[in-house]
Write an enzyme that holds these catalytic residues in place. Structure first.
Site, PDB file in Angstrom:
ATOM      1  N   ASN A 101      -0.438  -1.263  13.124  1.00 20.45           N
ATOM      2  CA  ASN A 101       0.048  -1.443  14.490  1.00 20.45           C
ATOM      3  C   ASN A 101      -1.020  -1.076  15.514  1.00 20.45           C
ATOM      4  O   ASN A 101      -1.207  -1.767  16.515  1.00 20.45           O
ATOM      5  CB  ASN A 101       1.298  -0.577  14.709  1.00 20.45           C
ATOM      6  CG  ASN A 101       2.461  -1.046  13.852  1.00 20.45           C
ATOM      7  OD1 ASN A 101       2.743  -2.242  13.788  1.00 20.45           O
ATOM      8  ND2 ASN A 101       3.116  -0.113  13.181  1.00 20.45           N
TER       9      ASN A 101
ATOM     10  N   SER B 159       0.821  -1.211   0.000  1.00 18.37           N
ATOM     11  CA  SER B 159       0.000   0.000   0.000  1.00 18.37           C
ATOM     12  C   SER B 159       0.857   1.263   0.000  1.00 18.37           C
ATOM     13  O   SER B 159       0.574   2.209  -0.724  1.00 18.37           O
ATOM     14  CB  SER B 159      -0.980  -0.011   1.173  1.00 18.37           C
ATOM     15  OG  SER B 159      -0.301  -0.328   2.361  1.00 18.37           O
TER      16      SER B 159
ATOM     17  N   GLY C  50       8.004   9.688   8.015  1.00 20.40           N
ATOM     18  CA  GLY C  50       7.138  10.769   8.460  1.00 20.40           C
ATOM     19  C   GLY C  50       5.725  10.266   8.641  1.00 20.40           C
ATOM     20  O   GLY C  50       5.458   9.087   8.445  1.00 20.40           O
TER      21      GLY C  50
ATOM     22  N   ASP D  17       5.208  11.580  13.223  1.00 17.34           N
ATOM     23  CA  ASP D  17       4.775  10.250  12.836  1.00 17.34           C
ATOM     24  C   ASP D  17       4.093   9.536  14.010  1.00 17.34           C
ATOM     25  O   ASP D  17       3.108   8.816  13.851  1.00 17.34           O
ATOM     26  CB  ASP D  17       6.009   9.461  12.375  1.00 17.34           C
ATOM     27  CG  ASP D  17       5.640   8.176  11.663  1.00 17.34           C
ATOM     28  OD1 ASP D  17       4.447   7.969  11.383  1.00 17.34           O
ATOM     29  OD2 ASP D  17       6.560   7.378  11.378  1.00 17.34           O
TER      30      ASP D  17
ATOM     31  N   LYS E 273       8.514   4.028  16.734  1.00 14.74           N
ATOM     32  CA  LYS E 273       7.136   4.460  17.016  1.00 14.74           C
ATOM     33  C   LYS E 273       6.130   3.306  16.836  1.00 14.74           C
ATOM     34  O   LYS E 273       5.025   3.358  17.362  1.00 14.74           O
ATOM     35  CB  LYS E 273       6.750   5.650  16.131  1.00 14.74           C
ATOM     36  CG  LYS E 273       6.704   5.323  14.644  1.00 14.74           C
ATOM     37  CD  LYS E 273       5.294   5.363  14.110  1.00 14.74           C
ATOM     38  CE  LYS E 273       5.064   4.352  13.019  1.00 14.74           C
ATOM     39  NZ  LYS E 273       5.857   4.437  11.839  1.00 14.74           N
TER      40      LYS E 273
END
Lengths: 347, 563
Positions: free
Chosen positions: A266, A14, A146, A254, A201
């Site tokens: 996630n 994607s 980002g 982000d 992250k």
């Protein structure tokens, strides 16, 4: 090679497709996809994953074609498959190729499910740019990171990203290829910091999904995001990265995006865990990998190896893999706090 | 290591180019006028690019004037030309007139002033190459080195070896000499040695001559030129003058342009990339990239000026010189300890201000030198890729590559200083790796490292300065403990040698008692206060700082973990 630009993208997932469409606004794009049937289908239907493929994008499964036509290539392949991919490409890559990857994951030279934290070597844990340097003759490497949720980019919403590289030239070339009125592109020379910000992250996003699944609101999220970022800085620091990258678009930017978006994989993992789903089932349903799961496993090894302070990571790990009850995990987390606010700025 | 192995009695090897008049450095010198002009033009172009407007250039010139005035008043040297003050005051008065509309002489502008300064600098830097002086030195030097190195033990010369050995038995050379020789005829060779002693440039120059290579150009400290004899030879043997007091942009750019143009003209060069001698005694880890960058720049210019297949290549060869002891050790380590933790420029000492002092220095060095060793590392291109016998580059994966491609983007050769600076950093890292891999561990290094590390452990890793302040009388270790330590490290080093991580001298295969004896004998040869003492069953020291200095040579290998 002509001066007429054609840029390459590796991986038609994607985000790979979203990057291709963005690039296609400025030049011709060759998008590499390994599976022949997917290539044929994409070229035939000009649609992929529910989105139109920009007319400037051609899909190919020829490595030779993409490496001979494009001097600038964007690999967007899950970290799990990155090494395999780059080894396939390696014989065709030369020092005049520039590569900017957009994979927010880490590679390990050991089996992450069997490794022992004490005996691992940190140098065996590699960012994607390090992997490119290791497996190819390319030197001019960069990364793209980002708050760039693929769906929003496909919908042409305004956004920003960071291109990081030790080479200003790579940043410039990336900026010029991606330039767009609705897409800001910041440059940063600290590639390690930017890569780690993008990677770390992931597990905070799982935690955020879990909080949301438990029905907690924005106060909790505010706490989670700030302390999550502090933890990312500590882990990054243990791996030799400066804190600055974590405070920019590819760090806190982000982090906020992924921690707030039910669209992020996630986030979904955490959300469904909190709702009582089994991890195996969630992963089967998602089909594509949630990088956060790998990040969590690798992160745990790093934290135990280096002694970096990361209670959130440890707790989330226990919830996902050691059957720790979610409610109890929250209580544990709330017990852990540091006195000083924003103490990580002094690091 | 591939290629032909040479034996001690093969040296000196025949010159790869017989006719000295065909040597690049000779041609350079014969064409001095044009060369000087080229250097000036190159430096001017770089500076005009950096300071594009008259205003920017004027501000920079003001800085140059200011820095030069400080140098003249605070650090005058004997080597400075007599008219130095005169020259700078004339520049200054012209500079002041730049602002005057009425008094400004015709033709006076920023560019003209820059040219005048460049002229001064270039003419100071550029040396010459004189065949007669070279032949003379070549006839004298081997005798000089040879006699002293090979001397039987006698009253004058203390040597360790009981039997007379030839020069090259005493100075083993490892590395692919044949490849270096061959590539010196195909392209331009840049030798990049470690820098521990003032003897290095003389040693390396002499060694390269022994390898049959054409003379190299190298930068020598301007202070050395105040010594009559030395100045006579150096200035005629391809040395160029480097004044480390001058740190202004115009000077540094001129220096870099000298190096770039000399390399473009094929002059083989020696770069000491550490800048100055290693103060702490460790192998250089941070290199000064300025000069090294000129190799990258020159290579890029070759690709600009020649069709790809014709473009000459520049080859970089790291070189590690291993001395058992360094004459200046005392002064160096004191400098280092003084400077630790402070960001300050080192005072550039005028250490060898007279011929006498220098002669004493050299004589001491040569007479006391037991053995030393020299090893050449991988022959590399300017990106640090290894090259084969024919000079073709291969990356770390063994893929054959074209160096030109590093400078190409979207099919076009591009100038990009920031990119080239990154390439230079990569090259620097490769050189440092080579220093560690091709470092030859000598017995003295091993013993000093072991003893100092054991002391650190004994004193529970107190901070370095406290340890160094401990009275030496209080310091001793049981001999047995030292032998055990040396033994452990020796075994570890042998494993590292097998893995290709370091080189070891043949003596390291002896038994531990002999290793300690050999190491101590060598290290104590010169210093009046012995870094190591052995009385009864105790090992001690008379100078902890020196012990620390020699210990540092094995820093960075993680050996301390083995103790």
């Amino acid at each position: 090679m002509s001066t007429e630009k054609t840029v390459g993208v590796i991986g038609a997932g994607s985000f790979g497709s979203a990057v291709s469409n963005l690039l296609a606004e400025n030049q011709k794009v060759l998008l590499y996809e390994r599976k022949t049937e997917v290539v044929e289908q994409m070229n035939r239907e000009r649609k992929h994953r529910g989105y139109e493929i920009h007319p400037n994008v051609s899909v190919t499964n020829s490595i030779e074609q993409i490496t001979s036509k494009c001097y600038l290539i964007f690999p967007v392949v899950p970290s799990q498959h990155f090494k395999e991919m780059i080894i396939d490409f390696s014989p065709y890559l030369r020092p005049d190729h520039l590569m900017i990857h957009a994979t927010k994951g880490l590679h390990c030279e050991f089996d992450i499910d069997k490794a022992d934290a004490k005996s691992i070597k940190l140098k065996d844990i590699k960012t994607m740019s390090e992997l490119i340097l290791q497996e190819t003759g390319i030197v001019r490497v960069g990364c793209l990171a980002g708050p760039n949720l693929a769906a929003e980019i496909m919908e042409k919403q305004p956004a920003a990203t960071v291109i990081a590289s030790r080479f200003d030239e790579v940043i410039r070339e990336g900026q010029s290829a991606l330039r767009s009125e609705r897409f800001q592109i910041y440059g940063n020379r600290d590639i390690l910091g930017i890569e780690l910000a993008g990677v770390l992250k992931n597990y905070v996003a799982i935690a955020s999904g879990a909080m949301s699944g438990l029905g907690y609101g924005e106060n909790t999220k505010g706490l989670l995001i700030t302390r999550g970022m502090a933890e990312m800085i500590y882990i990054g620091n243990a791996l030799g990265a400066d804190k600055k990258a974590f405070l920019g678009v590819a760090g806190i930017g982000d982090l906020i995006a992924t921690c707030s978006s039910p669209k992020s994989r996630n986030f979904t993992v955490g959300y469904r865990i909190a709702k009582g789903d089994k991890l195996e089932n969630i992963l089967t349903d998602l089909g594509e990998v949630a990088e956060g799961i790998r990040t969590l496993k690798i992160g745990k090894l790093i934290v135990e190896h280096t002694g970096a302070s990361a209670p959130l990571l440890q707790t989330i790990y226990k919830v996902l893999f050691e059957g720790l009850d979610m409610e109890r995990a929250v209580k544990l987390m709330m017990r852990y706090y540091v006195n000083a606010d924003a103490e990580y700025l002094d690091l | 290591m591939s290629g032909r192995n040479y034996h001690a009695n093969d040296y000196p090897l025949p010159y790869v180019i017989d006719d000295i008049r065909q040597w690049p450095i000779y041609k350079l010198s014969a064409d001095r006028e044009n060369f000087v002009h080229e250097v000036k033009t190159a430096a001017r172009a770089k500076l005009k690019e950096k300071f594009a407007t008259d205003k920017a250039l004027r501000e920079e010139l003001a800085k140059v004037l200011y820095m030069e005035r400080i140098r003249l008043t605070e650090k005058p040297w004997k080597a400075d030309p007599k008219d130095e003050r005169q020259f700078w005051s004339s520049i200054k008065s012209k500079f002041i007139k730049l602002d005057h509309v009425t008094e400004k002489p015709e033709g006076l502008n920023e560019d003209a002033l820059l040219d005048e300064i460049l002229n001064r600098y270039v003419n100071e830097i550029v040396g010459e190459f004189d065949v007669r002086a070279f032949k003379f030195a070549r006839a004298i030097l081997p005798q000089f080195f040879g006699r002293i190195f090979a001397a039987a033990p006698g009253q004058w010369f203390k040597t360790i070896a009981g039997n007379v050995k030839t020069l090259h038995e005493k100075i083993p050379i490892t590395g692919d000499v044949e490849k270096i020789r061959h590539l010196a005829t195909k392209g331009t060779v840049v030798v990049v040695p470690t820098h521990f002693s003032n003897m290095d440039s003389i040693m390396v120059g002499w060694l390269l001559n022994e390898l049959g290579l054409p003379a190299f150009t190298y930068g020598a400290g301007l202070n050395l030129f105040s010594i009559g004899m030395l100045s006579f030879f150096m200035s005629r043997l391809g040395a160029y003058k480097v004044d480390r007091r001058k740190k202004n942009t115009v000077y540094l750019e001129t220096l870099k342009s000298y190096s770039t143009v000399a390399l473009q003209r094929g002059a083989h060069s020696i770069f000491f990339p550490g800048g100055t001698r290693s103060r702490s005694g460790t192998l250089e880890r941070k290199l000064k990239l300025g000069l090294l960058g000129t190799a990258v720049e020159a290579q890029k210019l070759h690709y600009r000026n020649y069709p790809e297949e014709m473009a000459p290549k520049i080859y970089v060869v790291p070189c590690v010189i291993n001395y058992h002891f360094v004459l200046e050790a005392q002064g160096l380590i004191n400098d280092y300890l003084k400077e630790t933790g402070k960001e300050k420029f080192l005072r550039e000492n005028d250490e060898y201000s007279t011929s006498y002092k220098l002669a004493v220095f050299i004589l001491k060095f040569l007479s006391a030198s037991s053995s030393l060793s020299v090893s050449f590392g991988d022959v590399m291109d300017v990106l640090g890729n290894k090259v084969d016998a024919e000079g073709e580059s291969y990356n770390h994966l063994g893929q054959k590559i074209k160096v030109k491609n590093y400078f190409v983007t979207n099919g076009v050769l591009r100038d990009d200083e920031q990119r080239d600076a990154e390439y230079t950093r990569i090259l620097g890292e490769k050189i440092v790796e080579n220093y560690y891999t091709y470092n030859v561990v000598l017995t003295s290094h091993l013993v000093c490292f072991t003893v100092f590390e054991l002391l650190k452990k004994k004193y529970n890793n107190v901070d370095l300065f406290s340890l160094l302040r401990t009275p030496v009388e209080d310091i001793s270790l049981p001999y047995k403990e030292v032998t055990e330590g040396v033994n452990r490290l020796k075994e570890k080093l042998k494993l590292m040698y097998d893995a290709g991580d370091v080189l070891i001298s043949p003596e390291l295969r002896w038994n531990v008692d002999k290793i300690i004896e050999h190491g101590m004998k060598n290290i104590n040869l010169y210093h009046t206060a012995s870094p190591l003492t052995h009385e009864g069953d105790k090992i001690g020291t008379e100078d902890l700082k020196l012990l620390y200095y020699y210990h540092n040579r094995l820093e960075g290998y993680g050996l301390e973990k083995e103790l």
